[in-house]
Design a protein around this motif. Structure first.
Motif, short mmCIF file in Angstrom:
data_model
loop_
_atom_site.label_atom_id
_atom_site.label_comp_id
_atom_site.label_asym_id
_atom_site.label_seq_id
_atom_site.Cartn_x
_atom_site.Cartn_y
_atom_site.Cartn_z
N HIS A 42 -5.15 49.19 62.31
CA HIS A 42 -4.29 48.46 61.80
C HIS A 42 -3.82 48.71 60.41
O HIS A 42 -4.74 49.00 59.68
CB HIS A 42 -4.65 46.84 61.76
N VAL A 43 -2.74 49.12 60.22
CA VAL A 43 -2.30 49.76 58.79
C VAL A 43 -1.45 48.81 57.88
O VAL A 43 -1.24 49.23 56.69
CB VAL A 43 -1.68 51.06 58.96
N GLY A 44 -0.92 47.74 58.24
CA GLY A 44 -0.08 46.88 57.44
C GLY A 44 1.04 46.12 58.34
O GLY A 44 0.76 46.08 59.68
N VAL A 45 1.97 45.62 57.86
CA VAL A 45 2.95 44.98 58.41
C VAL A 45 4.61 45.08 57.83
O VAL A 45 4.59 45.80 56.74
CB VAL A 45 2.68 43.20 58.21
N VAL A 46 5.37 44.62 58.53
CA VAL A 46 6.84 44.82 58.29
C VAL A 46 7.20 43.29 58.55
O VAL A 46 7.16 42.86 59.71
CB VAL A 46 7.27 45.94 59.02
N GLY A 47 8.17 42.94 57.49
CA GLY A 47 8.69 41.75 57.71
C GLY A 47 10.04 41.41 57.24
O GLY A 47 10.95 42.54 56.82
N ALA A 48 10.16 40.53 56.20
CA ALA A 48 11.45 40.12 55.64
C ALA A 48 12.85 40.21 56.44
O ALA A 48 13.82 41.07 55.99
CB ALA A 48 11.31 41.20 54.27
N GLU B 260 -3.68 53.14 50.76
CA GLU B 260 -4.78 53.10 49.93
C GLU B 260 -5.90 52.92 50.93
O GLU B 260 -5.89 52.78 52.22
CB GLU B 260 -4.64 51.38 49.29
N GLY B 261 -7.23 53.23 50.28
CA GLY B 261 -8.47 53.17 50.84
C GLY B 261 -8.84 54.60 51.46
O GLY B 261 -7.81 55.51 51.55
N ALA B 262 -9.90 54.83 51.84
CA ALA B 262 -10.56 56.02 52.40
C ALA B 262 -10.07 56.01 53.78
O ALA B 262 -9.75 55.00 54.30
CB ALA B 262 -12.08 56.06 52.03
N HIS B 263 -9.89 57.03 54.34
CA HIS B 263 -9.50 57.24 55.73
C HIS B 263 -10.50 56.67 56.37
O HIS B 263 -11.67 56.73 56.56
CB HIS B 263 -9.46 59.05 55.98
N TYR C 61 -1.87 59.43 62.13
CA TYR C 61 -2.10 59.39 60.45
C TYR C 61 -1.61 60.74 59.97
O TYR C 61 -1.06 60.62 58.88
CB TYR C 61 -3.56 59.41 60.26
N ASP C 62 -1.55 61.84 60.70
CA ASP C 62 -1.36 62.95 60.23
C ASP C 62 0.19 63.32 59.79
O ASP C 62 0.50 64.25 58.95
CB ASP C 62 -1.50 64.32 60.92
N GLN C 63 1.11 62.09 59.99
CA GLN C 63 2.34 62.13 59.60
C GLN C 63 2.50 61.86 58.07
O GLN C 63 3.65 61.82 57.47
CB GLN C 63 3.24 61.58 60.28
N LEU C 64 1.50 60.85 57.58
CA LEU C 64 1.43 60.43 56.15
C LEU C 64 1.48 61.41 55.33
O LEU C 64 0.64 62.16 55.04
CB LEU C 64 0.47 59.25 55.85
N ASP C 65 2.36 61.30 54.40
CA ASP C 65 2.43 62.06 53.04
C ASP C 65 2.05 61.65 51.75
O ASP C 65 2.51 60.41 51.35
CB ASP C 65 4.26 62.53 52.97
#
Length: 370
Positions: A244-250, A316-319, A343-347
Motif C-alpha cells: 500500500h503506497v497511498g490514496v487518491v481522492g478529491a 517517503e520512507g525506506a524501500h 516500484y521501479d517506475q518511481l522517479d
C-alpha cells in the motif's frame, strides 16, 4: 509586549507552473516540514512559543527548539518558518520527513528521547514583528532585511536563503530537490504579510506513476456504497509483493457516485493481498493505526485488477516507500496490466548536499553520484 499574539494565521501560497520572469519577486527554497510561527518575548515566564499552521501549540514536542531560540534570540520577535529534521549519514544530509512526523508523540519520555536522537531545526523565512513593531504591513524586502539582521545562523536555527534572480531560482528548483525540498516559493517583493491569505506562489515538483487500485473508502458524508471517498493504491516490489503506497481522492460528487457503481463488481471478501495470512509479513496496509489515528480506518478491499495513473510530488520512507502526500487522479490506465505497476517506475532525484541549500549555493553542493 509583542504587538502580535498567538494564534496568528500564516500567510499561504497558491500553486503556479514554472518560475516567473516578470521581476518584482523574491524566491526561496520550499522546505518540506511543519509550518511553524515562533513568538519570542524574553521578558515573560515562557519566552518562546511555537504555533502550528492550524494555530495549535507545538511547544511540548520540540523542547530543543525552544532552548535554541531562547539562547540565540534575545529580542521580542514573531517569526514564520519551518520545522525540519535533518538526517545525517554517509550518503550526505537530507530532510527526514518520517523522523519529523515521529516527533508528534503523546509520551513526554518519548519526546525527550527523540529531541536528543532526532533534533529539529527551525528555518526562518519571514518576520512578522520585531520589538514593539508590527511588520505585517511592511514590504517583504524590508521584512527580509530585518530578518537577516537577526543573525540566525546556529545549529538548530537558520535563515532560509533568498534570491531575486529567476535563473538562480530555477537552478535551486532543479537541484535542491535531491536534499528533500519541495520546490520554490515566490513572494512579491513589495507584498505585505497577509495572515490566512494566499498571496505567495509555490512551484512544486510533480511526477506521475501507474498504480494498482486495490481498495476504496466510502465517502464519509454519504451512505456506504453510494459514493467513493478515496481509492487505495498499491505498487509491486521486486518480489511481486503488493504494498500500500497511498490514496487518491478529491473527486467531484458526480464522479464519486459513478465510481461506486463502476467499482462495485470488484469488491471482494475473498483472497486479497492485504488481508489474512497474505498480509502477515509486516507490510504497510491501508487503514492501519498510526500516530494520527488511534483506531483502524475502515476500507473496502477490491480485486487488484485495475490500474490508475496519479501525480505525486515525493515519496517517503525506506524501500518500500510510499507517497508522502495525497496523490491526484490523472487517468485510468486500461492498457496497463496491474502486475506491471511496480516500484521501479518511481522517479526520485539524485541526492544533494543539504548544507548547500542552507547557504543557497548551488556550486558548493555535492551530488551523491559524483
Amino acid at each position: 509586549m509583542l504587538p502580535l499574539q498567538p494564534p496568528v494565521k500564516p500567510m499561504l501560497a497558491s500553486p503556479v507552473d514554472g518560475i516567473a520572469r516578470t521581476g518584482g519577486l523574491l524566491f526561496e527554497p520550499k522546505w518540506d516540514g511543519f509550518r511553524c510561527l515562533v513568538f519570542v518575548d524574553p521578558q515573560v515566564a515562557q519566552p518562546v512559543l511555537l504555533q502550528s499552521r492550524t494555530g495549535r501549540p507545538l511547544d511540548r514536542y520540540f523542547p530543543e527548539v525552544l532552548r535554541t531560540i531562547a539562547e540565540h534570540l534575545d529580542r521580542p520577535a514573531v517569526l514564520d518558518g519551518e520545522l525540519v529534521v535533518i538526517r545525517r549519514d554517509a550518503a550526505g544530509d537530507r530532510l527526514d520527513w518520517d523522523a519529523l512526523g515521529e516527533r508528534i508523540h503523546p509520551a513526554a519520555s518519548r519526546v525527550r528521547l527523540l529531541a536528543e536522537q532526532t533534533p529539529a531545526t527551525f528555518i526562518a523565512f519571514d518576520l512578522l514583528a520585531l520589538d514593539d513593531r508590527d511588520l505585517t504591513s511592511a514590504a517583504q524586502t524590508e521584512r527580509r532585511e530585518l530578518l537577516a539582521g537577526l543573525g540566525l545562523d546556529h545549529s538548530g536555527l537558520r535563515t532560509t536563503p533568498v534570491t531575486d534572480d529567476p535563473d538562480t531560482a530555477t537552478a535551486w528548483f532543479e537541484v535542491f530537490e535531491g536534499a528533500g525540498l519541495d520546490g520554490v516559493i515566490a513572494k512579491p517583493a513589495d507584498g505585505h504579510y497577509v495572515p490566512g491569505k494566499r498571496t505567495m506562489f509555490k512551484i512544486k515538483h510533480s511526477r506521475t506513476a501507474d498504480c494498482v487500485v486495490a481498495g476504496l473508502r466510502w465517502h464519509a458524508k454519504t451512505e456506504p456504497g453510494t459514493a467513493v471517498g478515496s481509492l487505495q493504491l498499491g505498487l509491486y516490489d521486486e518480489r511481486d509483493v503488493l504494498h500500500h503506497v497511498g490514496v487518491v481522492g478529491a473527486f467531484p460528487a458526480a464522479q464519486r457516485r459513478a465510481l461506486a457503481t463502476e467499482l462495485a463488481e470488484l469488491i471482494t471478501d475473498g483472497e486479497h493481498p492485504w488481508l489474512g495470512p497474505a498480509a502477515a509479513d509486516g507490510r504497510r496496509l491501508p487503514g492501519s493505526v498510526n500516530r494520527w489515528s488511534s483506531t483502524e480506518q475502515p476500507w473496502v478491499p477490491l480485486r487488484p485488477q485495475r490500474a490508475v495513473e496519479v501525480s505525486y510530488d515525493h515519496t517517503e520512507g525506506a524501500h518500500p516507500s510510499r507517497f508522502r502526500h495525497t496523490t491526484q487522479f490523472v487517468r485510468w490506465r486500461p492498457d496497463r496490466e496491474p502486475e506491471s505497476c511496480r516500484y521501479d517506475q518511481l522517479d526520485e532525484p539524485t541526492r544533494y548536499d543539504l548544507d548547500a541549500v542552507l547557504f543557497g549555493d548551488v556550486n558548493r553542493g555535492v551530488r551523491v553520484d559524483e
